[in-house]
Scaffold this motif. Structure first.
Motif, PDB file in Angstrom:
ATOM      1  N   PHE A  90     -32.668   8.818   3.996  1.00 55.16           N
ATOM      2  CA  PHE A  90     -33.321   9.766   4.862  1.00 55.16           C
ATOM      3  C   PHE A  90     -32.871  11.220   4.241  1.00 55.16           C
ATOM      4  O   PHE A  90     -31.726  11.364   4.553  1.00 55.16           O
ATOM      5  CB  PHE A  90     -33.230   9.604   6.172  1.00 55.16           C
ATOM      6  CG  PHE A  90     -34.047   8.410   6.654  1.00 55.16           C
ATOM      7  CD1 PHE A  90     -33.378   7.212   6.760  1.00 55.16           C
ATOM      8  CD2 PHE A  90     -35.483   8.694   7.105  1.00 55.16           C
ATOM      9  CE1 PHE A  90     -34.101   6.136   7.220  1.00 55.16           C
ATOM     10  CE2 PHE A  90     -36.177   7.518   7.507  1.00 55.16           C
ATOM     11  CZ  PHE A  90     -35.421   6.205   7.524  1.00 55.16           C
ATOM     12  N   GLU A 102     -30.863  20.258  17.056  1.00 58.12           N
ATOM     13  CA  GLU A 102     -31.218  18.885  16.628  1.00 58.12           C
ATOM     14  C   GLU A 102     -31.494  18.767  15.220  1.00 58.12           C
ATOM     15  O   GLU A 102     -31.891  19.847  14.499  1.00 58.12           O
ATOM     16  CB  GLU A 102     -32.229  18.253  17.504  1.00 58.12           C
ATOM     17  CG  GLU A 102     -33.470  18.969  17.560  1.00 58.12           C
ATOM     18  CD  GLU A 102     -33.493  20.188  18.620  1.00 58.12           C
ATOM     19  OE1 GLU A 102     -32.406  20.579  19.052  1.00 58.12           O
ATOM     20  OE2 GLU A 102     -34.642  20.445  18.933  1.00 58.12           O
ATOM     21  N   GLN A 103     -31.522  17.615  14.613  1.00 64.22           N
ATOM     22  CA  GLN A 103     -32.015  17.520  13.149  1.00 64.22           C
ATOM     23  C   GLN A 103     -33.406  16.700  13.079  1.00 64.22           C
ATOM     24  O   GLN A 103     -33.932  15.878  14.214  1.00 64.22           O
ATOM     25  CB  GLN A 103     -31.064  16.808  12.316  1.00 64.22           C
ATOM     26  CG  GLN A 103     -29.761  17.467  12.229  1.00 64.22           C
ATOM     27  CD  GLN A 103     -28.761  16.589  11.422  1.00 64.22           C
ATOM     28  OE1 GLN A 103     -29.132  15.584  10.730  1.00 64.22           O
ATOM     29  NE2 GLN A 103     -27.575  17.148  11.463  1.00 64.22           N
ATOM     30  N   TYR A 104     -34.143  17.257  12.178  1.00 59.85           N
ATOM     31  CA  TYR A 104     -35.544  16.709  11.984  1.00 59.85           C
ATOM     32  C   TYR A 104     -35.660  15.763  10.641  1.00 59.85           C
ATOM     33  O   TYR A 104     -35.064  16.444   9.553  1.00 59.85           O
ATOM     34  CB  TYR A 104     -36.640  17.689  11.980  1.00 59.85           C
ATOM     35  CG  TYR A 104     -36.699  18.233  13.462  1.00 59.85           C
ATOM     36  CD1 TYR A 104     -35.956  19.200  13.732  1.00 59.85           C
ATOM     37  CD2 TYR A 104     -37.511  17.781  14.321  1.00 59.85           C
ATOM     38  CE1 TYR A 104     -36.113  19.881  14.967  1.00 59.85           C
ATOM     39  CE2 TYR A 104     -37.699  18.246  15.542  1.00 59.85           C
ATOM     40  CZ  TYR A 104     -36.900  19.311  15.849  1.00 59.85           C
ATOM     41  OH  TYR A 104     -37.002  19.795  17.172  1.00 59.85           O
ATOM     42  N   PHE A 105     -36.184  14.769  10.534  1.00 57.91           N
ATOM     43  CA  PHE A 105     -35.952  13.873   9.515  1.00 57.91           C
ATOM     44  C   PHE A 105     -37.186  13.516   8.875  1.00 57.91           C
ATOM     45  O   PHE A 105     -38.300  13.712   9.324  1.00 57.91           O
ATOM     46  CB  PHE A 105     -35.791  12.265  10.160  1.00 57.91           C
ATOM     47  CG  PHE A 105     -34.124  12.373  10.417  1.00 57.91           C
ATOM     48  CD1 PHE A 105     -33.787  12.834  11.863  1.00 57.91           C
ATOM     49  CD2 PHE A 105     -33.053  11.823   9.771  1.00 57.91           C
ATOM     50  CE1 PHE A 105     -32.399  12.853  12.048  1.00 57.91           C
ATOM     51  CE2 PHE A 105     -31.929  11.880  10.052  1.00 57.91           C
ATOM     52  CZ  PHE A 105     -31.356  12.422  11.222  1.00 57.91           C
ATOM     53  N   GLY A 106     -37.121  13.161   7.451  1.00 59.69           N
ATOM     54  CA  GLY A 106     -38.377  13.036   6.809  1.00 59.69           C
ATOM     55  C   GLY A 106     -38.783  11.690   6.927  1.00 59.69           C
ATOM     56  O   GLY A 106     -37.983  10.939   7.753  1.00 59.69           O
TER      57      GLY A 106
ATOM     58  N   PHE B  34     -26.860  13.347  21.454  1.00 57.78           N
ATOM     59  CA  PHE B  34     -28.330  13.442  20.871  1.00 57.78           C
ATOM     60  C   PHE B  34     -28.680  11.960  20.908  1.00 57.78           C
ATOM     61  O   PHE B  34     -28.239  10.870  20.919  1.00 57.78           O
ATOM     62  CB  PHE B  34     -28.602  13.567  19.607  1.00 57.78           C
ATOM     63  CG  PHE B  34     -28.221  15.377  19.242  1.00 57.78           C
ATOM     64  CD1 PHE B  34     -26.735  15.331  19.131  1.00 57.78           C
ATOM     65  CD2 PHE B  34     -28.985  16.176  19.350  1.00 57.78           C
ATOM     66  CE1 PHE B  34     -26.279  16.615  18.652  1.00 57.78           C
ATOM     67  CE2 PHE B  34     -28.431  17.592  18.979  1.00 57.78           C
ATOM     68  CZ  PHE B  34     -27.333  17.732  18.625  1.00 57.78           C
ATOM     69  N   TYR B  36     -32.115   9.685  19.325  1.00 59.03           N
ATOM     70  CA  TYR B  36     -33.095   9.744  18.490  1.00 59.03           C
ATOM     71  C   TYR B  36     -33.799   8.281  18.540  1.00 59.03           C
ATOM     72  O   TYR B  36     -33.119   7.287  18.942  1.00 59.03           O
ATOM     73  CB  TYR B  36     -32.903   9.796  16.863  1.00 59.03           C
ATOM     74  CG  TYR B  36     -32.461  11.264  16.784  1.00 59.03           C
ATOM     75  CD1 TYR B  36     -30.899  11.769  16.801  1.00 59.03           C
ATOM     76  CD2 TYR B  36     -33.120  12.158  16.131  1.00 59.03           C
ATOM     77  CE1 TYR B  36     -30.339  12.962  16.650  1.00 59.03           C
ATOM     78  CE2 TYR B  36     -32.615  13.362  15.822  1.00 59.03           C
ATOM     79  CZ  TYR B  36     -31.464  13.742  16.106  1.00 59.03           C
ATOM     80  OH  TYR B  36     -30.895  14.922  15.607  1.00 59.03           O
ATOM     81  N   LEU B  44     -36.374   9.223  11.870  1.00 56.67           N
ATOM     82  CA  LEU B  44     -35.938   9.185  13.208  1.00 56.67           C
ATOM     83  C   LEU B  44     -36.726  10.628  13.758  1.00 56.67           C
ATOM     84  O   LEU B  44     -36.872  11.417  13.208  1.00 56.67           O
ATOM     85  CB  LEU B  44     -34.509   9.445  13.219  1.00 56.67           C
ATOM     86  CG  LEU B  44     -33.549   8.252  13.234  1.00 56.67           C
ATOM     87  CD1 LEU B  44     -33.710   7.680  11.895  1.00 56.67           C
ATOM     88  CD2 LEU B  44     -32.122   8.671  13.545  1.00 56.67           C
ATOM     89  N   PHE B  46     -36.365  12.969  17.321  1.00 59.21           N
ATOM     90  CA  PHE B  46     -35.498  13.560  18.377  1.00 59.21           C
ATOM     91  C   PHE B  46     -36.175  13.239  19.479  1.00 59.21           C
ATOM     92  O   PHE B  46     -37.217  13.620  19.867  1.00 59.21           O
ATOM     93  CB  PHE B  46     -35.264  15.105  17.916  1.00 59.21           C
ATOM     94  CG  PHE B  46     -34.631  15.668  19.192  1.00 59.21           C
ATOM     95  CD1 PHE B  46     -35.442  16.687  19.971  1.00 59.21           C
ATOM     96  CD2 PHE B  46     -33.259  15.721  19.418  1.00 59.21           C
ATOM     97  CE1 PHE B  46     -34.985  17.194  20.913  1.00 59.21           C
ATOM     98  CE2 PHE B  46     -32.898  16.399  20.565  1.00 59.21           C
ATOM     99  CZ  PHE B  46     -33.473  17.141  21.337  1.00 59.21           C
ATOM    100  N   PHE B  90     -31.024   5.490  18.524  1.00 60.00           N
ATOM    101  CA  PHE B  90     -29.871   5.865  17.894  1.00 60.00           C
ATOM    102  C   PHE B  90     -29.337   6.995  18.780  1.00 60.00           C
ATOM    103  O   PHE B  90     -29.847   7.961  19.058  1.00 60.00           O
ATOM    104  CB  PHE B  90     -29.912   6.343  16.446  1.00 60.00           C
ATOM    105  CG  PHE B  90     -30.159   5.435  15.420  1.00 60.00           C
ATOM    106  CD1 PHE B  90     -31.551   5.104  14.945  1.00 60.00           C
ATOM    107  CD2 PHE B  90     -29.190   4.786  14.972  1.00 60.00           C
ATOM    108  CE1 PHE B  90     -31.817   4.216  14.167  1.00 60.00           C
ATOM    109  CE2 PHE B  90     -29.449   3.595  14.014  1.00 60.00           C
ATOM    110  CZ  PHE B  90     -30.813   3.425  13.450  1.00 60.00           C
TER     111      PHE B  90
END
Lengths: 114, 114
Positions: A90, A102-106, B34, B36, B44, B46, B90
């Motif tokens: 990912f 926060e992180q955003y995922f592919g 966090f 997810y 994932l 958020f 997660f």
């Protein structure tokens, strides 16, 4: 989804061959990450980037290298693929440096090394 | 070193009942926490985060989480579960200072039965 695409989405390769996975983002975010997801391990950070040509190692970086020559692209290379690198990969972006972002995922790339 | 523990591999709950997914963390200093969610064959997404302030954090899809510093926990909750909440969840943590590198738990599969 923060405009993140990953290619290829699926790949099967043989042990010993080089493999490059691509992450592309459309929104000019500075921070990008590569993770691998394995059962029983959750997600583990491989490498990350904090700008063009600025990269650093994560917790499971052995056997992987990265490059970022443009803001929008973050490439992950397996120099010589091994079966232990069979995983789902990912890419993620974050909106800033501060830990509270926060992180955003592919969507992920499923890699199988035979 | 930072670590996150999700003690339950799977949580089963009936639709309409309250749900709790547990998370404990080990982070020096003040943590950023966090949650997810991951649906099948997706990246994932958020859900919510704790940075500072009110210990009860509200997030997407009716989820909330309670930060408990003395117990180093950040449990995810929802008053009334839906079948569509079935997914992999997660928990993740980062240090409150410095560049954000997330550490993830191993994930908890939530199964909501009709």
């Amino acid at each position: 989804d923060a405009g993140i695409t990953q290619s290829p989405r699926h790949k099967v390769t043989e042990t010993g061959t080089p493999v490059t996975l691509r992450c592309h983002q459309t929104e000019n975010h500075r921070y990008m990450y590569w993770y691998r997801q394995d059962p029983g391990h959750g997600l583990r950070l491989i490498h990350y980037s904090y700008g063009v040509k600025d990269t650093d190692k994560g917790e499971v970086s052995d056997g992987y290298s990265v490059s970022r020559s443009k803001t929008e692209d973050f490439l992950l290379t397996l120099e010589s693929a091994t079966s232990s690198q069979t995983s789902v990969y990912f890419c993620a972006i974050s909106l800033g440096e501060a830990g509270g972002n926060e992180q955003y995922f592919g969507p992920g790339t499923r890699l199988t090394v035979t | 070193a930072q670590s996150v523990a999700q003690p339950e591999d799977q949580v089963n709950v009936a639709e309409g009942n309250p749900l709790t997914v547990k998370c404990t963390y080990s982070v020096s200093g003040n943590p950023y926490l966090f949650w997810y969610v991951q649906y099948p064959n997706r990246g994932l997404q958020f859900l919510l985060k704790y940075i500072t302030g009110d210990n009860l954090v509200k997030g997407s899809y009716g989820f909330e989480a309670e930060f408990n510093k003395s117990q180093t926990s950040f449990h995810l909750k929802k008053p009334s579960a839906l079948v569509s909440d079935s997914a992999l969840y997660f928990c993740a943590a980062a240090k409150g200072t410095g560049f954000q590198k997330l550490v993830f738990g191993t994930g908890t599969r939530l199964l909501v039965s009709p």
